[in-house]
Design an enzyme around this catalytic site. Structure first.
Site, PDB file in Angstrom:
ATOM      1  CG  HIS A 166       1.241 -32.731 -19.915  1.00 53.15           C
ATOM      2  ND1 HIS A 166       0.447 -31.800 -19.279  1.00 53.15           N
ATOM      3  CD2 HIS A 166       2.472 -32.643 -19.336  1.00 53.15           C
ATOM      4  CE1 HIS A 166       1.161 -31.161 -18.359  1.00 53.15           C
ATOM      5  NE2 HIS A 166       2.391 -31.658 -18.362  1.00 53.15           N
TER       6      HIS A 166
HETATM    7 ZN   LIG Z   1       5.071 -31.251 -14.478  1.00 54.09          ZN
END
Ligand SMILES: [Zn+2]
Length: 217
Positions: free
Chosen positions: A22
């Site tokens: 992320h």
């Molecule tokens: Zn995840």
């Protein structure tokens, strides 16, 4: 970056961490301080271990979409991204990232192992073959999040422990069948059983592909 000796012999490495998918180019996000996938590829290219024209395959099977990786490789068309994820959870807002994925496999909330594995088998081989058609694949990164497990509080999917093992062995097997050097990263996993799921896979990978193993298939 120095790879352990065994990695050169087997073409397979497992980092018992990593998969911080992320993190974006300019900031950390979603429990991820920096993006090790982008860093790995950048260093290998800088050191000449990956040729400039080599393709990189990124297979993200964490329950969450690997948006940070998409942002890092937004303009790098040598990176080919396969992502199977639950579209109803974080980072559902990141439409730009999803548009960068080359092969998207959306998974319904509560997706069973049987359905999951069927979707994987229907889409992953064709994706890998299509990437290899027009150029050499120098590296595959397999992001093997265990938050697909049914007891995971964040993933929203329904795989059993046996399903997770089957998934991992199938994916690594598909890459090895095609002769692609592979690094597996653990990424997300938030259940009490996550460490067992990882151990199941690593033990079996060592048995099949580790130094001294009979099979290289
Ligand atoms: Zn995840």
């Amino acid at each position: 970056m120095t790879l352990p000796p065994g990695c050169h012999a087997t073409g397979l490495a497992v980092n018992l961490s990593g998969g911080y998918h992320h993190a974006k180019p300019d900031r950390g996000k979603g429990f991820c301080v920096f993006n090790d996938v982008a860093y790995l590829v950048q260093v290998l290219r800088a050191e000449g271990r990956l040729a400039a024209e080599d393709r990189v395959v990124y297979v993200d099977l964490d329950a969450h979409q690997g948006n940070g990786v998409c942002h890092h490789f937004r303009d790098d068309r040598r990176a080919f991204i396969y992502d199977a994820f639950n579209p109803g959870i974080y980072p559902a807002y990141d439409r730009a990232a999803r548009e960068r994925v080359d092969c998207t496999v959306p998974l319904p909330t509560g997706c069973t192992g049987a359905d999951y594995l069927r979707l994987l088998e229907l889409s992953l081989p064709g994706f890998l073959d299509s990437v290899r058609l027009a150029g050499r694949v120098g590296l595959a990164v397999y992001n093997a999040g265990t938050d697909v497990y049914a007891a995971d509080a964040l993933g929203g999917l329904g795989l059993s422990a046996a399903d997770v093992l089957t998934r991992d062995l199938y994916t690594v097997g598909q890459l090895r069948t095609r002769g692609v050097s592979t690094v597996m990263l653990l990424s997300g996993g938030y259940s009490r059983e996550s460490y067992r799921l990882v151990a199941n896979t690593v033990v079996e990978l060592l048995r099949r592909y580790g130094a001294g193993a009979d099979s290289r298939g």
